[in-house]
Write an enzyme that holds these catalytic residues in place. Structure first.
Site, mmCIF file in Angstrom:
data_model
loop_
_atom_site.group_PDB
_atom_site.id
_atom_site.type_symbol
_atom_site.label_atom_id
_atom_site.label_comp_id
_atom_site.label_asym_id
_atom_site.label_seq_id
_atom_site.Cartn_x
_atom_site.Cartn_y
_atom_site.Cartn_z
ATOM 1 N N GLY A 2 0.789 -1.216 0.000
ATOM 2 C CA GLY A 2 0.000 0.000 0.000
ATOM 3 C C GLY A 2 0.821 1.266 0.000
ATOM 4 O O GLY A 2 0.387 2.283 -0.515
ATOM 5 N N MET A 3 2.017 1.228 0.582
ATOM 6 C CA MET A 3 2.826 2.445 0.672
ATOM 7 C C MET A 3 3.768 2.603 -0.512
ATOM 8 O O MET A 3 4.497 3.585 -0.590
ATOM 9 C CB MET A 3 3.648 2.452 1.963
ATOM 10 C CG MET A 3 4.761 1.424 1.986
ATOM 11 S SD MET A 3 5.837 1.656 3.414
ATOM 12 C CE MET A 3 7.007 0.323 3.170
ATOM 13 N N ALA A 4 3.788 1.628 -1.415
ATOM 14 C CA ALA A 4 4.771 1.666 -2.501
ATOM 15 C C ALA A 4 4.165 1.194 -3.818
ATOM 16 O O ALA A 4 3.126 0.532 -3.845
ATOM 17 C CB ALA A 4 5.977 0.803 -2.147
ATOM 18 N N LYS A 21 10.826 -1.269 -6.298
ATOM 19 C CA LYS A 21 9.792 -0.828 -5.368
ATOM 20 C C LYS A 21 10.089 0.607 -4.974
ATOM 21 O O LYS A 21 11.169 0.905 -4.457
ATOM 22 C CB LYS A 21 9.785 -1.736 -4.131
ATOM 23 C CG LYS A 21 8.661 -1.466 -3.138
ATOM 24 C CD LYS A 21 8.715 -2.527 -2.039
ATOM 25 C CE LYS A 21 7.569 -2.377 -1.047
ATOM 26 N NZ LYS A 21 7.619 -3.420 -0.005
ATOM 27 N N ASP A 115 6.497 -10.791 11.155
ATOM 28 C CA ASP A 115 5.239 -10.684 10.399
ATOM 29 C C ASP A 115 5.090 -11.873 9.440
ATOM 30 O O ASP A 115 4.800 -11.707 8.256
ATOM 31 C CB ASP A 115 5.209 -9.362 9.623
ATOM 32 C CG ASP A 115 3.794 -8.985 9.180
ATOM 33 O OD1 ASP A 115 2.821 -9.504 9.761
ATOM 34 O OD2 ASP A 115 3.668 -8.164 8.246
#
Length: 266
Positions: A2-4, A21, A115
């Protein structure tokens, strides 16, 4: 993510296609997202393992941070599970052993992934896997700058106290193993509080509740040991879990051979 944004590009020097990325403009001033991006590059760039994503370069161009990866062609285990529901016994065993080889490698280097979940395991067409996304990885003894937990895979001590360790990674591995075999997560709950209550007062369900396998009891024992809420009763290392899974795999092979021998003797 989502951030990249991720682009396919050609490395003209190495003459190969790579993935780039690039952090999105709207996240350039977000301290947490920038540190997560840098963290991923810092950790993964130091690894060289067949089941861990390769990073070739990191840098900044016109104010935009970027990471150059190997180009991965395939999809995540989450995508595969969403389509198929669950994996066969042989597939689940094979996938777990590959992932455990990757986590063993990073744990031996005093790094915790923090994670581990199907979304962060990449599957190739030939069945090989790679562990990806080291955005919130830490060295042993450190705590991520921002608490982060994927509810279905987070250990009790992570949700309650933000305590990350090799054993919290192992908990995530056990939770994922259960999902590989059953298509289910441990508890049908939606919030952190509900998960913590379930972990405290509910038993981990047996896989036989969802699927009938000859090695079901042995698989249950591995999963329950990996996800025991009491730390000193949980696996202490990847090697311990690997040994038990290999034992289950080998016993299954022996049973199959014995069945074939009985058939052909007749």
């Amino acid at each position: 993510g989502g951030m990249a944004e991720i682009y396919s590009a050609v490395d003209t020097f190495a003459k190969k296609t790579v993935a780039i990325k690039v952090i999105k403009s709207e996240y350039q001033d977000d301290i947490f997202e920038v540190e997560t991006f840098k963290n991923e590059a810092r950790f993964a760039a130091n690894f060289s393992h067949p089941h861990i994503i390769k990073i070739f370069n990191i840098g900044q161009y016109r104010g935009h941070l970027f990471i150059v990866y190997e180009l991965l062609k395939g999809r995540t285990l989450k995508d595969e599970l969403d389509q198929r529901g669950y994996f066969s016994f042989d597939e689940a065993i094979n996938y777990m052993l590959q992932i455990l080889e990757a986590t063993k490698y990073i744990h031996e280097r005093k790094v915790i992934h923090n994670d581990i979940k199907p979304e962060n395991i990449f599957l190739f067409a030939d069945g090989n896997l790679k562990l990806i996304d080291f955005g919130i990885a830490t060295h042993i003894g450190e705590t991520p700058d921002k608490k982060h937990a994927s509810l279905n895979y987070a250990a009790p001590e992570v949700l309650r106290n933000g305590l990350y360790s090799v054993q919290s990674d192992i908990y995530s591995l056990g939770a994922m193993f259960f999902e590989f075999l059953t298509s289910k997560t441990f508890f049908k709950v939606d919030s952190t509080q509900e998960v913590m209550m379930a972990q405290s007062y509910q038993e981990i369900p047996s896989i036989s509740k969802y699927i009938n396998l000859a090695q079901g009891k042995a698989l249950d024992e591995v999963i329950k040991k990996a996800t025991n809420r009491i730390l000193n009763q949980r696996y202490k290392s990847d090697d311990e879990m690997i040994c038990d899974i290999i034992s289950i795999r080998d016993n299954n092979i022996i049973k199959k051979k014995n069945i074939f021998q009985r058939i052909f003797k007749k």
